[in-house]
Each structure stands twice: as structure tokens, then as C-alpha cells.
Design a protein around this motif. Structure first.
Motif, PDB file in Angstrom:
ATOM      1  N   ILE A   2      39.992  56.053  38.240  1.00 52.66           N
ATOM      2  CA  ILE A   2      40.665  55.566  39.447  1.00 52.66           C
ATOM      3  C   ILE A   2      41.025  56.725  40.367  1.00 52.66           C
ATOM      4  O   ILE A   2      41.003  56.589  41.579  1.00 52.66           O
ATOM      5  CB  ILE A   2      41.906  54.708  39.106  1.00 52.66           C
ATOM      6  CG1 ILE A   2      42.440  54.004  40.357  1.00 52.66           C
ATOM      7  CG2 ILE A   2      42.997  55.546  38.502  1.00 52.66           C
ATOM      8  CD1 ILE A   2      41.535  52.973  40.890  1.00 52.66           C
ATOM      9  N   TYR A  59      45.217  46.807  42.588  1.00 46.30           N
ATOM     10  CA  TYR A  59      44.953  48.054  43.310  1.00 46.30           C
ATOM     11  C   TYR A  59      44.710  47.800  44.791  1.00 46.30           C
ATOM     12  O   TYR A  59      45.166  48.558  45.647  1.00 46.30           O
ATOM     13  CB  TYR A  59      43.749  48.787  42.727  1.00 46.30           C
ATOM     14  CG  TYR A  59      43.962  49.369  41.363  1.00 46.30           C
ATOM     15  CD1 TYR A  59      45.224  49.724  40.902  1.00 46.30           C
ATOM     16  CD2 TYR A  59      42.891  49.581  40.513  1.00 46.30           C
ATOM     17  CE1 TYR A  59      45.420  50.258  39.653  1.00 46.30           C
ATOM     18  CE2 TYR A  59      43.069  50.123  39.251  1.00 46.30           C
ATOM     19  CZ  TYR A  59      44.335  50.457  38.823  1.00 46.30           C
ATOM     20  OH  TYR A  59      44.507  50.991  37.590  1.00 46.30           O
ATOM     21  N   THR A  63      47.059  49.205  47.709  1.00 46.76           N
ATOM     22  CA  THR A  63      46.487  50.080  48.732  1.00 46.76           C
ATOM     23  C   THR A  63      46.781  49.548  50.123  1.00 46.76           C
ATOM     24  O   THR A  63      47.199  50.282  51.019  1.00 46.76           O
ATOM     25  CB  THR A  63      44.959  50.203  48.536  1.00 46.76           C
ATOM     26  OG1 THR A  63      44.710  50.733  47.241  1.00 46.76           O
ATOM     27  CG2 THR A  63      44.339  51.086  49.589  1.00 46.76           C
TER      28      THR A  63
END
Length: 125
Positions: A2, A59, A63
Motif C-alpha cells: 500500500i 482506502y 483518500t
């Protein structure tokens, strides 16, 4: 893994683009009547793009909301105008963009043959 994705050239360019776009979008009239639409629309695009990139709802939403929060911090520094309601519109755009990208756009496909185009949708249950 990641960490490599977070610091990839595409991620860096996305952050630079969003920072540049946010300065242009709010340079003159950051209390515009279309501000809520702009926050929702921009967050929708960022959420959908990050879902395609990360292939992970957590994620991609994190973000997207980080970009929205950074924009509000920038507004606070530049204009003394941090807005919780703008973060709410960001959240709506992020969630809608990631969910639409995950559950609707993944099933779409476009094919072309000669002078005809076909748009197909496949759903797995």
C-alpha cells in the motif's frame, strides 16, 4: 504494497492536481452558491477514481475525505473559512463515487465492431 501505491507517480500527480485545482476553484468567490455542488462533484470524481485505483472501499473513502479535509484546512489558512458543511458534501460525494464505481461501473463494458457500438452490463449475484 500500500505504501508503494500511496507514493506512486499517479498518486503524487493526483495530489498536485487537486491542490492546484482547489486554488483556482476558490480564488475569487469561495462562498459561491454552487459550492455544495462543486464539493459533491469533485469528491464524487476523486472517490470513483480512488476506488478504481485502490480497489478497496475503506482506502478510497479515506483518500477522498483526506483530499476534502486538506482543502478545508487550506481554506481556513487562506480565508479563515473552514466549513463543516463542505465536509458533509465531500462525504456524500466520496461515498456515492466509491459505491457507484465499485458496484455499477465495474460491470460495464464497451465493445465496437465495424460501425456499431455495444454497451453491456454484467452483474454477478
Amino acid at each position: 504494497m500500500i505504501i508503494k501505491k500511496l507514493f506512486s507517480p499517479c498518486s503524487i500527480m493526483l495530489v498536485i492536481y487537486c491542490g492546484f485545482f482547489s486554488t483556482i476553484a476558490n480564488a475569487n468567490d469561495w462562498y459561491s452558491q454552487n459550492d455544495d455542488k462543486q464539493h459533491t462533484g469533485a469528491s464524487f470524481v476523486i472517490g470513483a477514481a480512488s476506488e478504481v485505483y485502490f480497489d478497496n472501499l475503506i482506502y478510497s473513502n479515506a483518500t477522498c475525505m483526506t483530499v476534502g479535509l486538506a482543502k478545508e484546512v487550506r481554506d481556513q489558512i487562506a480565508y479563515h473559512g473552514f466549513s463543516k458543511s463542505d465536509l458533509g458534501y465531500d462525504a456524500v460525494g466520496c461515498i456515492t463515487g466509491t459505491l457507484l464505481s465499485r458496484f455499477v461501473m465495474r460491470g460495464l463494458s464497451l465493445s465496437a465492431s465495424g460501425n456499431s457500438f455495444a454497451l453491456n452490463y454484467t452483474a454477478k449475484f
